[in-house]
Design a protein around this motif. Structure first.
Motif: not given
Length: 239
Positions: A13, A129, A132-134, A154, A156, A158, A183
């Motif tokens: 991220a 987020r 930064s999370t997809h 991280t 997220s 994935n 996560r």
């Protein structure tokens, strides 16, 4: 190999952080001795006398740290087509971080955090987020790269993308340092299966306790060695 020639890719991220401080409205309110909070009245306008913009995010922060150590530092992550994304890129460029592997989201904006700083130093964080999370696997391709190290923070949770990255890295002889987030840690069994490809695991005490059992720090690290040859565990003020 000298440090200045070592190439390390930091994956994860990058967000824009906005710090708001020096406001009388951010004074902590105590309800119990062990609990305090900031109370903002709905509909009111709170004056803020200081504002600071910065780039945050586990991977971008690591990339800057590596660049300042004289390494060839590359950031690989996803941002949006927006002012916050441009600010992130400008900040990384100023720190001599290679941003050629940055990907863009057309559905989400760049991650963004607003941090309200109380006079005591405590803070309340409002976080979007966003991009930064997809993540998409197609944006994280190592085939044409000759890096020495892959630093992964991280993603997220994935794990499919993590598996792809780790497999590509090992196939190309790239060493892996991994700093999982909550996560990833929430999927312990799948996470443990990925650790066989990791050269250096970097976690804090609470995080290592979600991976292995152990009472003392030494015992936790020793059990962590069952999965990784090098385990780094931080322990807050204890170092």
């Amino acid at each position: 190999m000298s440090g200045r020639h070592t190439k390390i890719i930091s994956v994860g991220a990058a967000v824009q952080d906005v710090f708001l401080s020096n406001s009388p409205e951010f004074k902590a309110v105590s309800e119990r001795p062990d609990e305090s909070f900031i109370q903002l009245e709905l509909g009111a306008k709170a004056d803020v006398n200081n504002i600071t913009f910065s780039t945050g995010g586990g991977a971008s922060n690591a990339a800057v740290t590596f660049a300042r150590q004289g390494l060839h530092s590359i950031f690989m992550g996803t941002i949006g087509h927006d002012p916050a994304g441009m600010a992130v890129l400008n900040s990384l460029d100023q720190e001599n971080v290679d941003t050629s592997l940055v990907s863009y989201s057309y559905s989400y904006k760049t991650g963004y955090s607003v941090l309200l700083l109380a006079p005591s130093g405590e803070r309340t964080i409002l976080t979007y987020r966003g991009a930064s999370t997809h993540y998409h696997k197609k944006d994280f391709n190592l085939e044409a790269l000759d890096a020495d190290w892959l630093y992964v923070s991280t993603l997220s949770g994935n794990l499919e993308l993590l598996y792809s990255l780790f497999s590509q890295a090992k196939a190309r002889g790239i060493k892996i340092m991994f700093n999982p987030g909550k996560r990833e840690l929430a999927q312990r069994e799948k996470l443990v299966a990925l650790l066989e490809d990791v050269d250096v695991l970097c976690v804090n005490r609470d995080e290592i306790q979600q991976i292995v059992e152990g009472a003392s720090l030494e015992e936790l690290v020793r059990h962590g060695h069952h999965y990784c040859p090098v385990v780094i565990v931080s322990d807050g003020p204890n170092g």
